[in-house]
Design a protein around this motif. Structure first.
Motif, PDB file in Angstrom:
ATOM      1  N   GLN A 236      28.721  59.893  32.829  1.00  0.00           N
ATOM      2  CA  GLN A 236      28.769  61.350  32.851  1.00  0.00           C
ATOM      3  C   GLN A 236      29.559  61.795  34.079  1.00  0.00           C
ATOM      4  N   ARG A 237      30.404  62.792  33.889  1.00  0.00           N
ATOM      5  CA  ARG A 237      31.129  63.325  35.029  1.00  0.00           C
ATOM      6  C   ARG A 237      31.593  64.748  34.720  1.00  0.00           C
ATOM      7  N   GLY A 238      31.918  65.464  35.775  1.00  0.00           N
ATOM      8  CA  GLY A 238      32.366  66.840  35.605  1.00  0.00           C
ATOM      9  C   GLY A 238      31.207  67.809  35.501  1.00  0.00           C
ATOM     10  N   ARG A 239      31.524  69.067  35.624  1.00  0.00           N
ATOM     11  CA  ARG A 239      30.482  70.101  35.608  1.00  0.00           C
ATOM     12  C   ARG A 239      29.764  70.189  34.280  1.00  0.00           C
ATOM     13  N   ASN A 240      30.480  69.915  33.204  1.00  0.00           N
ATOM     14  CA  ASN A 240      29.846  70.008  31.886  1.00  0.00           C
ATOM     15  C   ASN A 240      29.156  68.712  31.481  1.00  0.00           C
ATOM     16  N   GLN A 241      29.138  67.716  32.406  1.00  0.00           N
ATOM     17  CA  GLN A 241      28.416  66.462  32.183  1.00  0.00           C
ATOM     18  C   GLN A 241      28.848  65.757  30.897  1.00  0.00           C
ATOM     19  N   THR A 242      30.143  65.823  30.590  1.00  0.00           N
ATOM     20  CA  THR A 242      30.632  65.100  29.413  1.00  0.00           C
ATOM     21  C   THR A 242      30.610  63.596  29.690  1.00  0.00           C
ATOM     22  N   ARG A 243      30.470  62.827  28.632  1.00  0.00           N
ATOM     23  CA  ARG A 243      30.440  61.373  28.755  1.00  0.00           C
ATOM     24  C   ARG A 243      31.793  60.793  28.365  1.00  0.00           C
ATOM     25  N   ASN A 244      32.170  59.729  29.054  1.00  0.00           N
ATOM     26  CA  ASN A 244      33.457  59.109  28.800  1.00  0.00           C
ATOM     27  C   ASN A 244      33.331  57.605  29.060  1.00  0.00           C
ATOM     28  N   TRP A 245      34.049  56.796  28.247  1.00  0.00           N
ATOM     29  CA  TRP A 245      34.064  55.357  28.463  1.00  0.00           C
ATOM     30  C   TRP A 245      35.064  55.037  29.571  1.00  0.00           C
ATOM     31  N   ASP A 246      34.559  54.890  30.804  1.00  0.00           N
ATOM     32  CA  ASP A 246      35.405  54.623  31.957  1.00  0.00           C
ATOM     33  C   ASP A 246      35.460  53.129  32.255  1.00  0.00           C
ATOM     34  N   ARG A 263      40.698  57.952  32.190  1.00  0.00           N
ATOM     35  CA  ARG A 263      41.467  58.743  31.241  1.00  0.00           C
ATOM     36  C   ARG A 263      40.591  59.131  30.054  1.00  0.00           C
ATOM     37  N   LYS A 264      40.828  60.287  29.524  1.00  0.00           N
ATOM     38  CA  LYS A 264      39.960  60.838  28.481  1.00  0.00           C
ATOM     39  C   LYS A 264      39.901  59.911  27.270  1.00  0.00           C
ATOM     40  N   GLY A 265      38.693  59.681  26.798  1.00  0.00           N
ATOM     41  CA  GLY A 265      38.496  58.825  25.626  1.00  0.00           C
ATOM     42  C   GLY A 265      37.977  57.461  26.027  1.00  0.00           C
ATOM     43  N   ASN A 266      38.455  56.439  25.345  1.00  0.00           N
ATOM     44  CA  ASN A 266      37.991  55.072  25.604  1.00  0.00           C
ATOM     45  C   ASN A 266      38.909  54.351  26.582  1.00  0.00           C
ATOM     46  N   ASN A 267      38.278  53.673  27.548  1.00  0.00           N
ATOM     47  CA  ASN A 267      38.964  52.747  28.447  1.00  0.00           C
ATOM     48  C   ASN A 267      38.141  51.461  28.391  1.00  0.00           C
ATOM     49  N   THR A 268      38.407  50.635  27.396  1.00  0.00           N
ATOM     50  CA  THR A 268      37.463  49.568  27.067  1.00  0.00           C
ATOM     51  C   THR A 268      38.163  48.236  26.796  1.00  0.00           C
ATOM     52  N   GLY A 269      37.336  47.169  26.774  1.00  0.00           N
ATOM     53  CA  GLY A 269      37.815  45.846  26.376  1.00  0.00           C
ATOM     54  C   GLY A 269      38.810  45.246  27.332  1.00  0.00           C
ATOM     55  N   ALA A 270      38.575  45.377  28.634  1.00  0.00           N
ATOM     56  CA  ALA A 270      39.559  44.922  29.617  1.00  0.00           C
ATOM     57  C   ALA A 270      39.612  43.402  29.717  1.00  0.00           C
ATOM     58  N   ALA A 271      40.787  42.895  30.070  1.00  0.00           N
ATOM     59  CA  ALA A 271      41.000  41.482  30.361  1.00  0.00           C
ATOM     60  C   ALA A 271      41.983  41.394  31.517  1.00  0.00           C
ATOM     61  N   PHE A 272      41.638  40.624  32.551  1.00  0.00           N
ATOM     62  CA  PHE A 272      42.548  40.446  33.677  1.00  0.00           C
ATOM     63  C   PHE A 272      43.741  39.590  33.262  1.00  0.00           C
TER      64      PHE A 272
END
Length: 461
Positions: A236-246, A263-272
């Motif tokens: 959760q972040r921001g004044r409106n407490q929206t949820r985001n996949w960070d 970034r808005k939306g999904n930031n997922t499935g990372a691999a180095f």
């Protein structure tokens, strides 16, 4: 807790006490063979040879023995000789052979029962220090393979035992052992709605929690040096407490944590990537789930996939030589496994069977890809060559009610000989491992929690 465990590695001392009596590079067990022959090993209980002993000392000795025994069993390199078959009372003879050592053991008594390798160990405790003296003999030639003394805090017994197992495998195969490696996993504790990230030894011990977001944290990934873990969390972040996949990164030695991509939306499935700084991940801030290359600070990105036709491109996995990316995509309709060059060119579809193929994972040598494939309503673990040929199913299990279990999220061990995965065959997702040929499957975690997206660490220093 993590800092305490880290200190174990720093405190633990390995004292070399015996020179190799055979050629140091001699290979006793060829793990590169098409089918590895198991060697007959005798592992008598470790002797206590200190001046005094109490229940704590005995527990430490039992831990040493149990961990070594389990490690060697998991290696699939050995068949244990039953202690009932021993011709010597190992409590009444020493760790060294006769006639050189007073009260030494007799090689002939071990040869006559077919022993190939004999492991003789003894331990003592002085204050809070544990000392393990251990020898490995090649019985057919009555030769010492190696001997060592391992010394450290008594609470480091498991670490000492894993280190010996590593040394043994390396001496016999000329390949590194994987017994001091770890896993990182997303875990939902019994009765909780949250998932947090945990790091633990590969055998499920010495767990430590590295997140406390009180939300869903998932899809952890190791950096190549084993010092950083990237993961995604629904924050959760921001004044409106929206949820985001960070996307976040956690540095194990320091405990430092930072946001990499919000970034808005999904930031997922990372691999180095092999350089340990840049990452691959799926982002949706442009609308479509596509794969991007991202710098470690999250500032700069390069888009690699571009749909097509609103296709989902997810779960990127990079080969160790940095030449090819495996990923799952719906560009053919159903999710299937593809590979491409690191710039997105030369895309190739690898899987054509099943209804849903996901979670590709490269073997360390880059020759094989494991993935989870759904067929007839459940997932199993499969492996194939990097060109998609040689497909083989590794798992098949039923739940207690008779229905087929799901086996998901494969991850190779750093030596390439085992695959870790999650399975719901007990009713809750637990961690299992299996050899790459589908043999020697065994359960790793035994509790009421649930485990998701396990990743086996690289070799750790």
């Amino acid at each position: 807790m993590f800092n305490l465990i880290s200190k174990v590695s720093a405190i633990l001392v390995f004292v070399f006490v015996s020179s190799l009596s055979l050629a140091q590079n001699k290979i006793y067990i060829d793990v590169g063979a098409a089918k590895v022959k198991k060697s007959l090993v005798a592992l008598p209980p470790f002797q206590y040879y200190g001046s005094q002993k109490n229940s704590e000392h005995l527990r430490a000795g039992q831990t040493l023995f149990n961990v070594v025994s389990n490690d060697l069993s998991v290696s699939s390199l050995f068949t244990f000789i039953s202690q009932d078959a021993y011709l010597e009372d190992t409590t009444k003879v020493g760790l060294r052979p006769a006639p050189g050592a007073p009260n030494g053991f007799d090689f002939q008594s071990w040869k006559s029962i077919g022993t190939e390798f004999l492991i003789r160990g003894g331990y003592k405790v002085i204050g809070d220090k544990l000392n393990l003296e251990i020898y490995v003999y090649y019985v057919p030639q009555a030769k010492l393979v190696f001997g060592k003394t391992y010394e450290g805090p008594i609470f480091a017994a498991r670490k000492m035992a894993h280190s010996f197992a590593n040394d043994l495998v390396e001496k016999l195969t000329n390949k590194p052992g994987m017994f001091t490696t770890q896993m990182v996993v997303s875990r939902r504790n019994d009765g909780s709605h949250f998932k947090e990230i945990y790091v633990m030894d590969w055998d499920g011990q010495n767990e430590r929690k590295i997140t406390d977001h009180r939300t869903i944290a998932t899809s952890p990934a190791w950096s190549p040096d084993g010092k950083k873990i990237a993961y995604s969390a629904l924050l959760q972040r921001g004044r409106n407490q929206t949820r985001n996949w960070d996307l976040l990164t956690y540095e194990l030695p320091t405990g430092k944590r930072w946001l990499v991509s919000t970034r808005k939306g999904n930031n997922t499935g990372a691999a180095f990537l092999p350089d340990g700084n840049n990452l691959l991940l799926t982002m949706t801030f442009k609308g479509n789930p596509d794969i991007f290359r991202l710098t470690g600070d999250g500032e700069n990105y390069t888009q690699i996939t571009f749909g097509p036709y609103n296709a989902l491109n997810m779960e990127p996995a990079i080969s160790a030589d940095n030449s090819s990316i495996a990923f799952s995509s719906t560009r053919s309709g159903r999710p299937m496994i593809y590979t491409m060059n690191t710039d997105g060119s030369t895309m190739k579809r690898l899987t054509f069977a099943g209804v849903y193929n996901s979670s590709p994972a490269w073997s360390p040598d880059g020759k094989m890809i494991a993935f989870a494939g759904q067929d007839k309503g459940h997932f199993d673990i499969f492996v194939m060559k990097k060109d998609g040929t040689g497909l083989s199913r590794l798992t098949s299990a039923r739940r207690t009610n008779g229905s087929w279990a799901n086996n998901e999220d494969p991850s190779f061990s750093p030596d390439g000989r085992h695959i870790m995965f999650s399975s719901d065959r007990t009713g809750k997702y637990q961690i299992y491992i299996v050899n790459v040929d589908g043999t020697n499957e065994r359960r790793i975690t035994f509790d009421k929690n649930e485990y998701f997206r396990p990743k086996w660490s690289p070799f750790l220093q």
